[in-house]
Design a protein around this motif. Structure first.
Motif, PDB file in Angstrom:
ATOM      1  N   GLY A  51       0.605  -1.281  -0.061  1.00 21.56           N
ATOM      2  CA  GLY A  51      -0.146   0.007  -0.137  1.00 21.56           C
ATOM      3  C   GLY A  51       0.677   1.223  -0.037  1.00 21.56           C
ATOM      4  N   THR A  52       2.175   1.114   0.269  1.00 21.50           N
ATOM      5  CA  THR A  52       3.030   2.492   0.405  1.00 21.50           C
ATOM      6  C   THR A  52       3.054   3.123  -1.063  1.00 21.50           C
ATOM      7  N   VAL A  53       2.968   4.423  -1.010  1.00 15.37           N
ATOM      8  CA  VAL A  53       3.360   4.919  -2.505  1.00 15.37           C
ATOM      9  C   VAL A  53       4.772   5.580  -2.405  1.00 15.37           C
ATOM     10  N   VAL A  54       5.549   5.038  -3.073  1.00 12.75           N
ATOM     11  CA  VAL A  54       6.925   5.435  -3.434  1.00 12.75           C
ATOM     12  C   VAL A  54       7.132   6.396  -4.760  1.00 12.75           C
ATOM     13  N   GLU A  55       7.754   7.302  -4.518  1.00 15.70           N
ATOM     14  CA  GLU A  55       7.840   8.529  -5.391  1.00 15.70           C
ATOM     15  C   GLU A  55       9.057   8.179  -6.227  1.00 15.70           C
ATOM     16  N   CYS A  56       9.143   9.163  -7.259  1.00 19.88           N
ATOM     17  CA  CYS A  56      10.600   9.069  -8.083  1.00 19.88           C
ATOM     18  C   CYS A  56      11.787   9.530  -7.229  1.00 19.88           C
ATOM     19  N   TYR A  57      12.683   8.563  -7.405  1.00 23.62           N
ATOM     20  CA  TYR A  57      13.950   8.524  -6.767  1.00 23.62           C
ATOM     21  C   TYR A  57      14.685   9.879  -6.936  1.00 23.62           C
ATOM     22  N   ALA A  58      14.600  10.380  -8.284  1.00 26.08           N
ATOM     23  CA  ALA A  58      15.383  11.395  -8.993  1.00 26.08           C
ATOM     24  C   ALA A  58      14.750  12.611  -7.959  1.00 26.08           C
ATOM     25  N   LYS A  59      13.411  12.910  -7.861  1.00 27.72           N
ATOM     26  CA  LYS A  59      12.594  14.130  -7.316  1.00 27.72           C
ATOM     27  C   LYS A  59      13.362  14.108  -5.797  1.00 27.72           C
ATOM     28  N   GLY A  60      13.329  12.933  -5.374  1.00 28.86           N
ATOM     29  CA  GLY A  60      13.804  12.951  -3.805  1.00 28.86           C
ATOM     30  C   GLY A  60      15.219  13.456  -3.796  1.00 28.86           C
ATOM     31  N   VAL A  61      16.017  12.896  -4.539  1.00 27.69           N
ATOM     32  CA  VAL A  61      17.489  13.430  -4.577  1.00 27.69           C
ATOM     33  C   VAL A  61      17.707  15.023  -5.005  1.00 27.69           C
ATOM     34  N   ALA A  62      16.660  15.582  -5.866  1.00 25.57           N
ATOM     35  CA  ALA A  62      16.876  16.644  -6.326  1.00 25.57           C
ATOM     36  C   ALA A  62      16.400  17.865  -5.242  1.00 25.57           C
ATOM     37  N   GLU A  63      15.269  17.265  -4.544  1.00 30.70           N
ATOM     38  CA  GLU A  63      14.532  18.229  -3.568  1.00 30.70           C
ATOM     39  C   GLU A  63      15.170  18.236  -1.985  1.00 30.70           C
ATOM     40  N   ARG A  64      15.935  17.251  -1.897  1.00 30.46           N
ATOM     41  CA  ARG A  64      16.431  16.869  -0.479  1.00 30.46           C
ATOM     42  C   ARG A  64      17.869  17.117  -0.505  1.00 30.46           C
ATOM     43  N   LEU A  65      18.506  16.440  -1.505  1.00 33.16           N
ATOM     44  CA  LEU A  65      20.141  16.292  -1.473  1.00 33.16           C
ATOM     45  C   LEU A  65      20.815  17.336  -2.265  1.00 33.16           C
ATOM     46  N   ALA A  66      20.153  17.795  -3.467  1.00 29.47           N
ATOM     47  CA  ALA A  66      20.663  18.668  -4.439  1.00 29.47           C
ATOM     48  C   ALA A  66      19.870  19.804  -4.687  1.00 29.47           C
ATOM     49  N   GLN A  67      19.286  20.272  -3.866  1.00 31.03           N
ATOM     50  CA  GLN A  67      18.400  21.526  -3.953  1.00 31.03           C
ATOM     51  C   GLN A  67      19.282  22.588  -4.597  1.00 31.03           C
ATOM     52  N   ALA A  68      20.364  22.941  -4.400  1.00 29.31           N
ATOM     53  CA  ALA A  68      21.146  24.009  -5.283  1.00 29.31           C
ATOM     54  C   ALA A  68      21.086  23.958  -6.725  1.00 29.31           C
ATOM     55  N   ALA A  69      21.041  22.509  -6.951  1.00 31.72           N
ATOM     56  CA  ALA A  69      21.060  22.532  -8.654  1.00 31.72           C
ATOM     57  C   ALA A  69      19.767  22.626  -9.068  1.00 31.72           C
ATOM     58  N   TYR A  70      18.719  22.461  -8.235  1.00 32.43           N
ATOM     59  CA  TYR A  70      17.343  22.596  -8.505  1.00 32.43           C
ATOM     60  C   TYR A  70      16.557  23.609  -7.900  1.00 32.43           C
ATOM     61  N   PRO A  71      16.918  25.053  -7.989  1.00 36.29           N
ATOM     62  CA  PRO A  71      16.529  25.918  -7.122  1.00 36.29           C
ATOM     63  C   PRO A  71      14.958  26.303  -7.347  1.00 36.29           C
ATOM     64  N   ARG A  72      14.367  25.861  -8.521  1.00 36.39           N
ATOM     65  CA  ARG A  72      12.827  26.102  -8.744  1.00 36.39           C
ATOM     66  C   ARG A  72      12.113  24.829  -8.631  1.00 36.39           C
ATOM     67  N   GLY A  73      12.824  23.782  -8.108  1.00 30.29           N
ATOM     68  CA  GLY A  73      12.141  22.470  -7.653  1.00 30.29           C
ATOM     69  C   GLY A  73      12.311  21.498  -8.991  1.00 30.29           C
ATOM     70  N   PHE A  74      12.146  20.262  -8.762  1.00 30.45           N
ATOM     71  CA  PHE A  74      12.568  19.083  -9.583  1.00 30.45           C
ATOM     72  C   PHE A  74      11.611  19.247 -10.818  1.00 30.45           C
ATOM     73  N   ALA A  75      10.343  19.802 -10.872  1.00 32.27           N
ATOM     74  CA  ALA A  75       9.404  19.641 -12.141  1.00 32.27           C
ATOM     75  C   ALA A  75       9.843  21.185 -12.894  1.00 32.27           C
ATOM     76  N   ALA A  76      10.713  21.609 -12.349  1.00 29.91           N
ATOM     77  CA  ALA A  76      11.133  23.000 -13.576  1.00 29.91           C
ATOM     78  C   ALA A  76      12.055  22.535 -14.392  1.00 29.91           C
ATOM     79  N   HIS A  77      12.231  23.042 -15.760  1.00 30.40           N
ATOM     80  CA  HIS A  77      13.103  22.491 -16.878  1.00 30.40           C
ATOM     81  C   HIS A  77      14.575  23.277 -16.624  1.00 30.40           C
ATOM     82  N   TYR A  78      15.623  22.550 -16.707  1.00 27.84           N
ATOM     83  CA  TYR A  78      16.860  23.078 -16.394  1.00 27.84           C
ATOM     84  C   TYR A  78      17.761  23.138 -17.694  1.00 27.84           C
ATOM     85  N   PHE A  79      18.636  23.672 -18.111  1.00 22.67           N
ATOM     86  CA  PHE A  79      19.360  23.300 -19.196  1.00 22.67           C
ATOM     87  C   PHE A  79      20.969  23.640 -18.774  1.00 22.67           C
ATOM     88  N   ASP A  80      21.859  22.832 -18.528  1.00 23.54           N
ATOM     89  CA  ASP A  80      23.522  23.096 -18.189  1.00 23.54           C
ATOM     90  C   ASP A  80      24.128  22.997 -19.310  1.00 23.54           C
TER      91      ASP A  80
END
Ligand code: SF4
Length: 286
Positions: A51-80
């Motif tokens: 019954g547990t709902v698991v989220e996208c692993y990348a989203k978790g990384v972006a929004e918890r561990l790598a916030q500096a690289a995703y300042p507008r959140g994971f749902a925003a688009h970035y081109f490096d």
């Protein structure tokens, strides 16, 4: 680019294991992730058997561990743009997962950015033989690419939710049939093109869909669900049924490390198989 795993006592360990491509000769290549295009709007989530709902692993990384690289959140688009040429700095053939933190075939990705990335892929394929592993939830987006043979076009099996909206039975079937049909058309273009599907996590019995589209897949990755370091095992019958049809079709199967506990409990022989064809080194960049 991020090198995947570490070489410990002569054995690579950790990271995204399937980026370390084993060639038909048995030679194992280094694996990397490369995210010149970043962010993803799909908002995937899966409901696991408990019954547990698991989220996208990348989203978790972006929004918890790598916030500096995703300042507008994971749902925003970035081109490096600084990262675009990174594959050319590795001079020995390698496996490169080109969108571990994105969906490069997503409809929101501008064509100019895709073209810049593809130009580097062609150059890296011609100079160093690099192999690029692409995974998308937007299978029709693959048809917008002029894909060189050193890209392995892959589709992830549909999740149970997109942006908190449950994927219904009709949509699920429709997406899966369309994805397999597109992969089949790409596979038929060239016998050395590696088309593949990632079933991670397995949260549905996909075997009937795969059975009706023989030839679509030349590789499959199967995994469990994760929330951080917590692993949620798939349903045993779903995995066994899928393996049965993949074996019937002769599709090599790679188990993600997060499936190990379940595989041991179910008595499944461990699999870390790679495609049975070697990806050719491109003759020229363009
Ligand atoms: S497509 Fe991939 S990166 Fe995008 S939300 Fe889904 S799992 Fe995450």
């Amino acid at each position: 680019m991020n090198l995947q795993g570490k070489l410990i006592n002569g054995v690579w360990q950790g990271g995204i294991e399937w980026t370390r491509i084993r060639e038909v000769s048995g030679f194992i290549r280094r694996g990397y992730t490369w995210n010149a295009i970043k962010g993803c709007r799909h908002g995937c989530a899966w409901q696991m058997p408990d019954g547990t709902v698991v989220e996208c692993y990348a989203k978790g990384v972006a929004e918890r561990l790598a916030q500096a690289a995703y300042p507008r959140g994971f749902a925003a688009h970035y081109f490096d743009s600084d990262a675009v040429a990174d594959p050319l700095s590795v001079h020995e053939r390698a496996g490169i997962f080109m969108d571990s933190m994105a969906d490069v075939a997503g409809a929101w990705v501008p064509a100019e950015e895709r073209d810049q990335v593809l130009a580097v892929i062609r150059e890296a394929g011609a100079r160093y033989g690099h192999i690029f592993q692409l995974l998308t939830k937007a299978a029709p987006g693959l048809l917008r690419f002029d894909l060189p043979l050193n890209v392995w076009p892959g589709v992830s099996s549909p999740p149970d939710f997109f942006n908190d909206v449950r994927v219904g039975a009709f949509q699920r079937a429709n997406r899966m049939e369309r994805a397999l049909g597109i992969l089949l058309s790409l596979a038929l273009e060239d016998p050395s093109r590696v088309t593949w599907m990632s079933f991670e996590p397995v949260s549905y019995d996909w075997s009937a869909f795969v059975r009706q589209m023989p030839g679509a897949l030349r590789w499959a990755v199967i995994g469990a669900g994760t929330n951080g370091s917590t692993v949620y095992d798939p349903q045993e019958t779903h995995v066994r049924n899928l393996l049965e049809v993949l074996d019937q079709q002769g599709v090599p199967v790679f188990f993600k490390g997060n499936l190990r506990r379940a595989a041991q409990r179910w008595g499944l022989a461990w699999r870390e198989e790679f495609p049975a064809v070697d990806t050719p080194i491109l003759k020229e960049a363009a």
